[in-house]
Motif scaffolding. Structure first.
Motif, mmCIF file in Angstrom:
data_model
loop_
_atom_site.group_PDB
_atom_site.id
_atom_site.type_symbol
_atom_site.label_atom_id
_atom_site.label_comp_id
_atom_site.label_asym_id
_atom_site.label_seq_id
_atom_site.Cartn_x
_atom_site.Cartn_y
_atom_site.Cartn_z
ATOM 1 N N TYR A 190 60.891 26.280 -142.422
ATOM 2 C CA TYR A 190 61.554 27.538 -143.315
ATOM 3 C C TYR A 190 63.126 27.338 -142.958
ATOM 4 C CZ TYR A 190 63.255 32.193 -144.392
ATOM 5 O OH TYR A 190 63.774 33.305 -145.194
ATOM 6 N N VAL A 191 63.631 27.211 -142.082
ATOM 7 C CA VAL A 191 65.205 27.006 -141.741
ATOM 8 C C VAL A 191 65.599 25.688 -142.504
ATOM 9 C CG1 VAL A 191 66.900 26.336 -140.176
ATOM 10 C CG2 VAL A 191 65.265 28.121 -139.643
ATOM 11 N N GLY A 198 68.444 32.312 -153.604
ATOM 12 C CA GLY A 198 68.973 31.369 -152.814
ATOM 13 C C GLY A 198 68.316 31.505 -151.375
ATOM 14 N N SER A 199 67.084 31.705 -151.326
ATOM 15 C CA SER A 199 66.285 31.588 -150.077
ATOM 16 C C SER A 199 65.012 31.287 -150.396
ATOM 17 C CB SER A 199 66.275 32.803 -149.433
ATOM 18 O OG SER A 199 65.455 33.852 -150.043
ATOM 19 N N VAL A 200 63.999 30.611 -149.314
ATOM 20 C CA VAL A 200 62.657 30.127 -149.616
ATOM 21 C C VAL A 200 61.944 31.340 -149.863
ATOM 22 C CG1 VAL A 200 60.620 29.335 -148.328
ATOM 23 C CG2 VAL A 200 62.961 28.250 -148.004
ATOM 24 N N ASN A 201 61.979 32.550 -149.242
ATOM 25 C CA ASN A 201 61.326 33.841 -149.817
ATOM 26 C C ASN A 201 61.367 34.075 -151.065
ATOM 27 O OD1 ASN A 201 60.327 34.118 -147.022
ATOM 28 N ND2 ASN A 201 61.643 35.395 -146.530
ATOM 29 N N ALA A 202 62.732 34.007 -151.594
ATOM 30 C CA ALA A 202 63.008 34.444 -152.915
ATOM 31 C C ALA A 202 62.362 33.368 -154.019
ATOM 32 C CB ALA A 202 64.603 34.572 -153.196
ATOM 33 N N LEU A 203 62.456 32.181 -153.746
ATOM 34 C CA LEU A 203 61.793 31.099 -154.484
ATOM 35 C C LEU A 203 60.417 31.122 -154.461
ATOM 36 C CD1 LEU A 203 64.145 28.098 -153.870
ATOM 37 C CD2 LEU A 203 64.099 29.484 -155.849
ATOM 38 N N ASP A 240 60.511 20.558 -150.183
ATOM 39 C CA ASP A 240 61.844 19.956 -149.484
ATOM 40 C C ASP A 240 62.615 19.222 -150.725
ATOM 41 O OD1 ASP A 240 63.595 18.813 -147.589
ATOM 42 O OD2 ASP A 240 62.729 16.861 -148.041
ATOM 43 N N THR A 241 61.901 18.686 -151.633
ATOM 44 C CA THR A 241 62.474 18.096 -152.817
ATOM 45 C C THR A 241 62.920 19.085 -153.677
ATOM 46 O OG1 THR A 241 61.043 16.135 -152.626
ATOM 47 C CG2 THR A 241 62.063 16.329 -154.913
ATOM 48 N N ALA A 269 53.492 27.886 -135.583
ATOM 49 C CA ALA A 269 54.629 28.879 -135.738
ATOM 50 C C ALA A 269 56.117 28.181 -135.635
ATOM 51 C CB ALA A 269 54.500 30.057 -134.976
ATOM 52 N N GLY A 270 56.117 27.479 -134.720
ATOM 53 C CA GLY A 270 57.286 26.574 -134.389
ATOM 54 C C GLY A 270 57.581 25.614 -135.661
ATOM 55 N N ALA A 271 56.646 24.755 -136.041
ATOM 56 C CA ALA A 271 56.676 24.022 -137.282
ATOM 57 C C ALA A 271 57.140 24.616 -138.482
ATOM 58 C CB ALA A 271 55.467 23.126 -137.443
#
Length: 366
Positions: free
Chosen positions: A37-38, A278-283, A265-266, A30-32
Motif C-alpha cells: 500500500y505504501v 491520488g491514492s490507492v484507495n481512490a483508484l 505497480d506499473t 498484513a505487513g506485506a
C-alpha cells in the motif's frame, strides 16, 4: 489413561503450533499488504486541479454520473524520447485527449475523442508554477496542456464541453507501453497493410498480438494507413482501447496476486491524476465503479469537426452536432445516433478513400 493424556498433549502442541503459524502468516501478510500500500501510494503523482481552478467551473452532476479527462502526453523527456523520436524538447502537449462520461448507475460509458488539431478559444490559465498564462483565440486544443499544464487542459476542456471534469488521468508514451506489457499485450486486426516509417509500425493484413512498444506505434501511426489524418489515428486508438479492455478482463487479476501487484505497480508509476484520485484507495474505488463496463458497454465517438475556415490543416467543431453531443452527455443520455452513424472510418478496416476528409499535415509534433 496415561497414553490418552500424552495423545491430548501432543494434539494441543500441534494445534498451538498451527495457530502460531497461522498468526505469523496473518501478520506477515498484513505487513506485506501494508508495504504494498505504501509503495503503490508513493508511486502516484497527482495535481490539485480544484485548488488551481477555484469555483468558476461547470457544476458537478448530482445524479451519480461523472466525467474523466484522459490525456496522453507527448513529452519527450526521459525514456519517452527513445520511444517517441522527433523533437526532444522540454515541453509536452496532449497527444491524445478523451472525455470519459460514466452514466448514472455506472453500467455504461461514452468516450469522446477530441482531435488535438481542433481550434478552440483557450481561456486564461495559471501554470504549475503559479504563473499567469494568457488565453488565446483559435489556439490548437492540445496547446492548453503545453501552455498551462493539467489544470489548463481541464479548464479548456470544461469551457469547450460545458461539462465538469470530475477527475483527470494522464499517461505518457513510456507509461502506456509499460501498462500494455503488464497486462500481456493487445490484439488488433487490420484489413490492410500498415507501414509507417515514423512510428516504426509494420503490419501485414490480419490479426496481430502487439507488445507495449508495438501498441504505442499502432495508436500513434498516421502516415502508414488511410489518408494520414489525425481522425484516422483516433479510430486506431478506439480500436486499441477496446482491445485493452478485452485483454484486461480476461487475465484473472484477482486470482493472481503476483500479477495484480505487477500491474498495480506499473499503473501507479505510469499515471498522473487529480489529487482526489491520488491514492490507492481512490483508484481502487474508481476501478470498482467501472468494473461492470467492458467493451460492449463502452461507446466511443470522435467530436464532430470540420475543416477550419482559412486553414486546411486544422479543424473546428461542426455545429449543431458538437453542441448536441455535449448536451446529451450533460443530460446523461446516449450519444445521438446521427452522430454515431457519421463517425470517420477506421483506416485499418477498409481501403483508404480517394479524398482526405481531415488535416493531412501534422502539427509541430507527430
Amino acid at each position: 489413561m496415561a497414553e490418552h493424556k500424552r495423545v491430548l498433549t501432543r494434539r494441543r502442541k500441534i494445534l498451538r503450533a498451527a495457530a502460531c503459524a497461522f498468526a505469523a502468516l496473518v501478520v506477515l501478510g498484513a505487513g506485506a499488504a501494508g508495504y504494498a500500500y505504501v509503495e503503490l501510494n508513493g508511486n502516484i503523482k497527482s495535481v490539485d486541479i480544484n485548488a488551481r481552478l477555484g469555483d468558476a467551473r461547470p457544476p458537478a452532476a448530482t445524479d451519480g454520473s461523472f466525467n474523466v479527462l484522459v490525456l496522453g502526453s507527448d513529452s519527450r523527456n526521459g525514456e519517452n524520447g527513445d520511444l517517441a523520436g522527433g523533437d526532444t524538447g522540454d515541453t509536452a502537449r496532449s497527444d491524445t485527449a478523451m472525455v470519459l462520461h460514466v452514466n448514472q448507475d455506472h453500467s455504461h460509458a461514452e468516450v469522446v475523442s477530441i482531435p488535438r488539431d481542433t481550434l478552440v478559444t483557450r481561456p486564461d490559465c495559471t501554470d504549475a508554477a503559479g504563473k499567469a498564462v494568457a488565453g488565446a483565440k483559435r489556439a490548437m486544443y492540445n496547446s492548453a496542456f503545453e501552455a498551462g499544464g493539467a489544470a489548463c487542459a481541464v479548464k479548456t476542456t470544461e469551457q469547450l464541453t460545458g461539462l465538469r471534469m470530475d477527475h483527470y488521468v494522464q499517461i505518457d508514451f513510456a507509461g502506456f507501453a509499460r501498462v500494455v506489457d503488464a497486462i500481456g499485450g493487445a490484439t488488433v486486426s487490420t484489413a490492410v497493410a500498415i507501414h509507417d516509417k515514423d512510428s516504426g509500425l509494420d503490419l501485414p493484413p490480419g490479426e496481430h498480438h502487439l507488445d507495449g512498444q508495438q501498441s504505442l506505434a499502432f495508436v500513434r501511426t498516421r502516415h502508414g494507413v488511410g489518408d494520414g489524418s489525425d481522425l484516422g489515428r483516433i479510430e486506431l486508438q478506439k480500436q486499441m482501447v477496446k482491445s485493452l479492455l478485452q485483454q484486461a478482463g480476461g487475465i484473472g487479476l484477482f486470482s493472481n496476486p503476483v500479477k495484480l501487484w505487477s500491474i498495480g505497480d506499473t499503473m501507479t508509476r505510469s499515471i498522473t491524476t487529480d489529487s482526489a484520485l491520488g491514492s490507492v484507495n481512490a483508484l481502487v474505488g474508481l476501478v470498482q465503479e467501472l468494473k461492470g463496463i467492458g467493451p460492449d458497454q463502452l461507446g466511443m465517438v470522435t467530436l464532430p469537426v470540420m475543416t477550419a475556415p482559412g486553414d486546411p490543416n486544422r479543424v473546428v467543431e461542426q455545429q449543431p452536432q458538437a453542441d448536441q453531443l455535449w448536451a446529451a452527455l450533460k443530460a446523461d443520455q446516449p450519444v445521438p445516433q446521427a452522430i454515431v452513424s457519421a463517425q470517420p472510418e477506421n483506416p485499418a478496416q477498409a481501403a483508404p478513400t480517394a479524398a482526405p476528409t481531415a488535416p493531412a499535415k501534422a502539427p509541430a509534433r507527430r
